[in-house]
Write an enzyme that holds these catalytic residues in place. Structure first.
Site, PDB file in Angstrom:
ATOM      1  N   GLU A  48       0.839  -1.191   0.000  1.00  0.00           N
ATOM      2  CA  GLU A  48       0.000   0.000   0.000  1.00  0.00           C
ATOM      3  C   GLU A  48       0.883   1.253   0.000  1.00  0.00           C
ATOM      4  OE1 GLU A  48      -1.877   1.041   3.961  1.00  0.00           O
ATOM      5  OE2 GLU A  48      -1.603  -1.113   4.269  1.00  0.00           O
TER       6      GLU A  48
ATOM      7  N   CYS B  96      -3.325  -3.850   4.564  1.00  0.00           N
ATOM      8  CA  CYS B  96      -2.337  -4.841   5.009  1.00  0.00           C
ATOM      9  C   CYS B  96      -2.664  -6.259   4.568  1.00  0.00           C
ATOM     10  CB  CYS B  96      -2.223  -4.807   6.532  1.00  0.00           C
ATOM     11  SG  CYS B  96      -1.817  -3.183   7.199  1.00  0.00           S
TER      12      CYS B  96
ATOM     13  N   TYR C  52       2.847   7.665   9.497  1.00  0.00           N
ATOM     14  CA  TYR C  52       1.693   8.381  10.035  1.00  0.00           C
ATOM     15  C   TYR C  52       1.966   9.866  10.287  1.00  0.00           C
ATOM     16  CZ  TYR C  52      -0.219   3.744  10.792  1.00  0.00           C
ATOM     17  OH  TYR C  52      -0.683   2.468  10.601  1.00  0.00           O
TER      18      TYR C  52
ATOM     19  N   THR D 102       3.522   3.373  15.954  1.00  0.00           N
ATOM     20  CA  THR D 102       3.308   2.138  15.187  1.00  0.00           C
ATOM     21  C   THR D 102       3.827   2.265  13.757  1.00  0.00           C
ATOM     22  OG1 THR D 102       1.051   2.756  14.518  1.00  0.00           O
ATOM     23  CG2 THR D 102       1.305   1.529  16.577  1.00  0.00           C
TER      24      THR D 102
ATOM     25  N   SER E 191     -10.202   0.418  14.568  1.00  0.00           N
ATOM     26  CA  SER E 191      -9.428  -0.598  13.869  1.00  0.00           C
ATOM     27  C   SER E 191      -9.201  -1.815  14.763  1.00  0.00           C
ATOM     28  CB  SER E 191      -8.089  -0.015  13.414  1.00  0.00           C
ATOM     29  OG  SER E 191      -7.444  -0.882  12.510  1.00  0.00           O
TER      30      SER E 191
ATOM     31  N   HIS F 173      -1.420 -10.753  11.977  1.00  0.00           N
ATOM     32  CA  HIS F 173      -1.016  -9.431  11.504  1.00  0.00           C
ATOM     33  C   HIS F 173      -0.760  -8.570  12.733  1.00  0.00           C
ATOM     34  CE1 HIS F 173      -0.859  -5.561   9.674  1.00  0.00           C
ATOM     35  NE2 HIS F 173      -1.997  -5.175  10.211  1.00  0.00           N
TER      36      HIS F 173
ATOM     37  N   LYS G 256      -4.627  -9.456  21.855  1.00  0.00           N
ATOM     38  CA  LYS G 256      -6.035  -9.077  21.992  1.00  0.00           C
ATOM     39  C   LYS G 256      -6.936 -10.041  21.230  1.00  0.00           C
ATOM     40  CE  LYS G 256      -5.072  -4.077  22.428  1.00  0.00           C
ATOM     41  NZ  LYS G 256      -5.777  -3.736  23.670  1.00  0.00           N
TER      42      LYS G 256
ATOM     43  N   ASN H 109       5.607  -1.735  12.246  1.00  0.00           N
ATOM     44  CA  ASN H 109       4.576  -2.166  11.310  1.00  0.00           C
ATOM     45  C   ASN H 109       5.108  -2.171   9.885  1.00  0.00           C
ATOM     46  OD1 ASN H 109       2.151  -2.848  10.157  1.00  0.00           O
ATOM     47  ND2 ASN H 109       1.023  -1.076  10.910  1.00  0.00           N
TER      48      ASN H 109
ATOM     49  N   SER I 273      -7.049  -3.124   6.959  1.00  0.00           N
ATOM     50  CA  SER I 273      -8.068  -2.128   7.280  1.00  0.00           C
ATOM     51  C   SER I 273      -8.873  -1.783   6.045  1.00  0.00           C
ATOM     52  CB  SER I 273      -7.412  -0.878   7.854  1.00  0.00           C
ATOM     53  OG  SER I 273      -6.872  -1.125   9.123  1.00  0.00           O
TER      54      SER I 273
END
Length: 387
Positions: free
Chosen positions: A79, A111, A143, A152, A201, A233, A242, A275, A307
């Site tokens: 990307e 991603c 970012y 990140t 996200s 990922h 998580k 990342n 995303s």
């Protein structure tokens, strides 16, 4: 016939930023980055690196003359494309010395595109078992300075050779996948930095993993106990935890402890790189293969997320001798050899990128590295060399 990942290579640029130092400079507690996010170091991208150079440098160390002769297709997932028309794959094809008589294509879906490329490669080789496909998944997570997403950031590329009778892992025919329109992350065409709703996200990532896990179980009959580990990922390493925590109650205490150890093993490299978008899940896979407790024939889960949003869950089966096939690249040594930069140096490097094609200009590429480098713009065209 078994089709899967025959070779796996990784590259990241040679500059790095300690996130404890970044936290101090931004007025944050270091634990917020190193524990809350789960990142320790992030790769810094000099202006002589881009997705082409990273992808080529990842691939060139694993390709043999036999590979070059049998590769029929090059799929480049990113990307962070360097042109709105010409694919990164075409640049990589010439720089790697691949045959002109192959297909080259660039793919984009946040991603997730690396996984789509891997599945397309599997399908092609299934129909043409005497051929191979090179899949490159590389990105620069950018970012902006002093933004919520700054911690990140990161960069790197993974290169995978897909073939019949693979040396590392068979790709099982058990994929489940889903897509829906979500505004959790995007980068407008007129922007060099991404926009992200981090909380949304994370929620969508977890929701899609849980939904696909339930669908996977329904379609395959497999249980959590059938898996020796998962590669997630990892936009930041805490994200994988998580997701996995949502299904941990399906395992007994011993299996839970084992899967947590395997998850930690899969996070080792991403924690030190940051990342890399399309390549992130496959860097986690490489980390698990090299740092985890694995044996021939075991099943690994792979959860790919992009995303926007799209996700896929599938499994790999480790083939006999896989450990020898992944032993050739010393990733920890590569990461240790990076040059640490200060926060001020990182900020200057971040601002030094050559985005203006209207000017003839040279990058800061050093000589004598032996690596593929972006050397600058000439007459609106990108120029590359091996120094």
């Amino acid at each position: 016939m078994a089709v899967g990942i025959d070779k796996l290579g990784f590259y990241t640029p040679s500059l790095a930023l300690d996130l404890v130092e970044l936290a101090k400079a931004r007025g944050d507690e270091p634990d917020k980055y190193t524990i809350g996010i789960g990142q320790s170091v992030q790769t810094v991208v000099p202006n002589y690196e881009d997705v082409v150079t990273m992808g080529v440098n990842a691939a060139k160390e694993i390709l043999t003359e036999d590979d070059l002769a049998k590769i029929e297709m090059l799929i480049f997932a990113t990307e962070s494309g360097i042109d709105n028309s010409k694919s990164a794959a075409v640049f990589a094809q010439e720089l790697l010395g691949l045959s002109p008589f192959i297909r080259t294509i660039e793919m984009k879906q946040a991603c997730y595109a690396g996984t789509y490329g891997l599945m397309q490669a599997k399908d092609f080789v299934t129909l043409h078992p005497d051929k191979k496909v090179l899949v490159i998944a590389g990105d620069i997570a950018r970012y902006g300075l002093k933004t919520p997403g700054e911690v990140t950031q990161g960069a790197g590329a993974i290169a995978m050779v897909v073939s019949a009778d693979p040396a590392i892992a068979t790709i099982n025919d058990d994929s489940v996948y889903m897509s829906r329109d979500v505004a959790d992350f995007w980068r407008p065409v007129d922007s060099t930095t991404a926009l992200v709703d981090g909380h949304l996200s994370t929620d969508v990532y977890k929701e899609m993993f849980l939904t696909l896990w339930q669908r996977y179980q329904e379609q395959t009959g497999h249980e959590l106990a059938d898996f020796a580990g998962f590669a997630f990922h990892l936009p930041y390493t805490k994200m994988g935890k998580k997701a996995l925590d949502q299904i941990m109650d399906q395992a007994d205490n011993q299996q839970q402890a084992f899967l947590r150890e395997q998850l930690t093993a899969s996070q080792v490299y991403n924690r030190q790189v940051g990342n890399l978008y399309t390549g992130s899940v496959y860097l986690a896979l490489l980390s698990l293969l090299q740092q985890g407790q694995l044996t021939d024939g075991q099943r690994l889960g792979v959860f790919s997320y992009g995303s926007g949003a799209e996700a896929e869950l599938f499994s790999l089966e480790l083939v006999p001798g896989f450990d020898k096939a992944v032993a050739g690249q010393d990733v920890l040594a590569q990461l240790a050899q990076r040059q640490n930069v200060s926060v001020a140096e990182y900020e200057a490097i971040f601002q030094s990128q050559l985005f203006d094609s209207s000017k003839n200009q040279e990058s800061d590429a050093p000589d004598g590295t032996g690596l593929c480098q972006f050397v600058g713009w000439q007459d609106g065209q990108r120029r590359y060399r091996f120094s």
